[in-house]
Design a protein around this motif. Structure first.
Motif, mmCIF file in Angstrom:
data_model
loop_
_atom_site.group_PDB
_atom_site.id
_atom_site.type_symbol
_atom_site.label_atom_id
_atom_site.label_comp_id
_atom_site.label_asym_id
_atom_site.label_seq_id
_atom_site.Cartn_x
_atom_site.Cartn_y
_atom_site.Cartn_z
ATOM 1 N N GLU A 126 1.158 -1.254 -0.116
ATOM 2 C CA GLU A 126 -0.304 0.106 -0.280
ATOM 3 C C GLU A 126 0.990 1.105 0.279
ATOM 4 O OE1 GLU A 126 -4.220 2.074 3.002
ATOM 5 O OE2 GLU A 126 -2.656 0.050 3.378
ATOM 6 N N LEU A 127 1.884 0.913 0.235
ATOM 7 C CA LEU A 127 2.480 2.154 0.687
ATOM 8 C C LEU A 127 3.538 2.425 -0.335
ATOM 9 C CD1 LEU A 127 3.753 2.449 4.675
ATOM 10 C CD2 LEU A 127 1.925 4.074 3.788
ATOM 11 N N ALA A 128 3.891 1.618 -0.497
ATOM 12 C CA ALA A 128 5.302 1.412 -1.878
ATOM 13 C C ALA A 128 3.659 1.981 -3.356
ATOM 14 C CB ALA A 128 5.127 0.372 -2.014
ATOM 15 N N SER A 129 2.828 1.717 -3.551
ATOM 16 C CA SER A 129 1.985 1.722 -4.266
ATOM 17 C C SER A 129 2.193 3.597 -4.355
ATOM 18 C CB SER A 129 0.317 1.235 -4.526
ATOM 19 O OG SER A 129 -0.252 1.344 -3.198
ATOM 20 N N MET A 130 1.600 3.913 -3.033
ATOM 21 C CA MET A 130 1.721 5.791 -2.900
ATOM 22 C C MET A 130 2.678 6.196 -2.953
ATOM 23 S SD MET A 130 -0.641 5.435 1.040
ATOM 24 C CE MET A 130 -1.303 7.143 0.647
ATOM 25 N N LYS A 131 3.653 5.510 -3.055
ATOM 26 C CA LYS A 131 5.429 6.078 -3.268
ATOM 27 C C LYS A 131 5.221 6.388 -4.912
ATOM 28 C CE LYS A 131 9.134 7.808 -1.690
ATOM 29 N NZ LYS A 131 9.305 9.145 -0.954
ATOM 30 N N VAL A 132 4.952 5.371 -5.198
ATOM 31 C CA VAL A 132 5.374 5.514 -6.619
ATOM 32 C C VAL A 132 4.269 6.141 -7.462
ATOM 33 C CG1 VAL A 132 6.396 3.505 -6.536
ATOM 34 C CG2 VAL A 132 4.808 3.294 -7.055
ATOM 35 N N SER A 133 3.214 6.694 -6.914
ATOM 36 C CA SER A 133 2.611 7.117 -7.455
ATOM 37 C C SER A 133 2.304 8.597 -6.993
ATOM 38 C CB SER A 133 1.148 7.164 -7.138
ATOM 39 O OG SER A 133 0.457 6.695 -5.824
ATOM 40 N N GLU A 134 3.567 9.589 -6.307
ATOM 41 C CA GLU A 134 3.720 10.463 -5.970
ATOM 42 C C GLU A 134 3.081 10.872 -4.823
ATOM 43 O OE1 GLU A 134 4.276 13.366 -9.115
ATOM 44 O OE2 GLU A 134 5.865 11.848 -9.379
ATOM 45 N N GLN A 135 1.918 10.326 -4.234
ATOM 46 C CA GLN A 135 0.272 10.500 -3.181
ATOM 47 C C GLN A 135 1.325 10.541 -1.428
ATOM 48 O OE1 GLN A 135 -3.138 7.568 -2.517
ATOM 49 N NE2 GLN A 135 -2.230 6.456 -4.679
ATOM 50 N N VAL A 136 2.009 9.637 -1.772
ATOM 51 C CA VAL A 136 2.683 11.079 -0.625
ATOM 52 C C VAL A 136 3.686 12.588 -0.810
ATOM 53 C CG1 VAL A 136 4.979 10.171 0.988
ATOM 54 C CG2 VAL A 136 3.600 8.445 0.498
ATOM 55 N N ALA B 137 2.069 13.872 -2.288
ATOM 56 C CA ALA B 137 0.796 14.920 -2.564
ATOM 57 C C ALA B 137 0.437 15.529 -1.089
ATOM 58 C CB ALA B 137 0.231 14.795 -2.996
ATOM 59 N N ILE B 138 0.535 14.508 0.105
ATOM 60 C CA ILE B 138 -0.009 14.512 1.309
ATOM 61 C C ILE B 138 1.352 15.587 2.164
ATOM 62 C CG2 ILE B 138 0.594 13.030 2.953
ATOM 63 C CD1 ILE B 138 -0.453 10.782 2.267
ATOM 64 N N GLU B 139 2.258 15.309 1.471
ATOM 65 C CA GLU B 139 3.620 16.435 2.009
ATOM 66 C C GLU B 139 2.751 18.149 2.294
ATOM 67 O OE1 GLU B 139 8.418 16.025 2.828
ATOM 68 O OE2 GLU B 139 7.556 15.208 1.757
ATOM 69 N N ALA B 140 3.040 17.882 0.724
ATOM 70 C CA ALA B 140 2.684 19.474 -0.153
ATOM 71 C C ALA B 140 1.623 19.988 0.806
ATOM 72 C CB ALA B 140 2.388 18.947 -1.647
ATOM 73 N N SER B 141 0.950 19.156 1.363
ATOM 74 C CA SER B 141 -0.568 19.443 1.601
ATOM 75 C C SER B 141 -0.463 19.863 3.287
ATOM 76 C CB SER B 141 -1.883 19.030 1.528
ATOM 77 O OG SER B 141 -2.370 18.177 0.667
ATOM 78 N N ALA B 142 1.075 19.597 3.892
ATOM 79 C CA ALA B 142 1.428 20.515 4.986
ATOM 80 C C ALA B 142 0.552 19.909 6.110
ATOM 81 C CB ALA B 142 0.653 21.723 5.455
ATOM 82 N N VAL B 143 0.751 18.041 5.526
ATOM 83 C CA VAL B 143 0.320 17.305 6.784
ATOM 84 C C VAL B 143 1.989 15.841 6.802
ATOM 85 C CG1 VAL B 143 -1.419 14.836 6.900
ATOM 86 C CG2 VAL B 143 -1.722 16.801 6.250
ATOM 87 N N ASN B 144 1.492 16.216 7.996
ATOM 88 C CA ASN B 144 3.402 15.030 8.019
ATOM 89 C C ASN B 144 3.015 13.554 7.812
ATOM 90 O OD1 ASN B 144 5.240 13.644 9.165
ATOM 91 N ND2 ASN B 144 5.983 14.839 10.682
ATOM 92 N N PRO B 145 3.854 13.173 6.469
ATOM 93 C CA PRO B 145 3.467 10.981 5.909
ATOM 94 C C PRO B 145 3.783 10.345 6.996
ATOM 95 C CG PRO B 145 4.743 12.386 4.942
ATOM 96 C CD PRO B 145 4.269 13.802 5.516
#
Length: 283
Positions: free
Chosen positions: A141-151, A153-161
């Motif tokens: 799950e986290l790997a798919s979020m990492k390669v799809s740049e969701q992590v 995007a979360i960090e850019a939203s001012a949320v600590n991943p």
């Protein structure tokens, strides 16, 4: 053709094979490379753990995500853990009966089943089952979020991943592993009694009294709560492998595989250490 042109062409020709080998740069020692990568991996893991720990104790807290992960890790792993515990109980009852009957100690069968399940078999089976299911799920799950740049995007939203993604999953593993161990122990003891009753009828009350005679909380609590350490290992390893993934779909597969392999290996190794610590602290 002039002499200078001939000499220039000869200088551009490739050297002989022996000379080429002699002038080639020396290769690195493979063992030294492996050791270096091993130490670098553990160093990165330590840095990752410190960041997760610092994010976990810093508000705001992600309680909604934590409750979702508690359900994901606990409720959805319960059927598999219970089935594994039940199978272990049946097999242990049959094998132990055969061994004890050879030595004329068949009356010790309930105590042998209870002691074996509670002290080591229940916790280690729960840890390995959780490593397979939970570790692979978190890693993929986290790997798919990492390669799809969701992590990102979360960090850019001012949320600590580290707080939202890693700390909640690790804490859920720490909380739920002891509870899953209790479920595995219960199913193992129940099915051990059923398997024993099919051969030689014995009441559940007599089985419980014989199995837990002379045991106390020092025999029950430390082996159960050591699975919280297993939960920390599984969650930390899976989150670390998932959030450092590179390489698209192939990287996702490698992250899921490495999460299962490494967490299972570490659970087995740490179990050896914890068994010795429990024997020393709770004789």
């Amino acid at each position: 053709m002039s002499d200078s042109t001939v000499r220039a062409a000869a200088a551009l020709e490739p050297p002989l094979p022996g000379l080429r080998t002699a002038l080639a740069p020396p290769t690195l020692n493979p063992s030294k490379g492996v050791i270096t990568e091993f130490l670098e991996w553990f160093g990165d893991l330590g840095i990752f753990f410190w960041r997760v720990l610092r994010a976990a104790v810093t508000p705001p807290f992600e309680f909604r995500e934590l409750f979702r992960q508690l359900d994901e890790v606990g409720s959805k792993s319960l059927p598999l853990v219970a089935l594994a515990g039940a199978a272990i109980g049946v097999v242990l009852s049959m094998e132990t009966r055969y061994s004890l009957t050879r030595f004329g100690a068949k009356s010790l069968l309930p105590a042998a089943i209870a002691f074996s399940v509670i002290h080591d078999i229940g916790p280690i089976i729960t840890g390995l089952v959780a490593s397979g299911r939970v570790g692979a799920g978190i890693g993929a799950e986290l790997a798919s979020m990492k390669v799809s740049e969701q992590v990102d995007a979360i960090e850019a939203s001012a949320v600590n991943p580290y707080r939202l993604l890693a700390s909640t999953r690790i804490l859920a593993c720490i909380i739920m592993l002891p509870l899953l161990t209790l479920a595995a122990d219960f199913c193992a003891l129940l099915m051990g009694w059923v398997a024993m009753t099919l051969v030689e009828p014995i009441s559940l009350h007599q089985f419980v009294n014989s199995g837990f005679k002379g045991t106390g909380f020092n025999d029950f609590l430390p082996p159960t709560f050591k699975t919280a350490v297993f939960g920390l290992i599984i969650g930390l390893t899976a989150c670390f492998q998932g959030m450092r993934t590179k390489g698209g779909a192939e990287g996702v597969g490698r992250a899921a595989t490495s999460s299962v392999v490494l967490s299972s290996l570490f659970v087995i190794l740490v179990d050896v250490v914890l068994v010795k610590v429990i024997i020393i602290l709770f004789p």
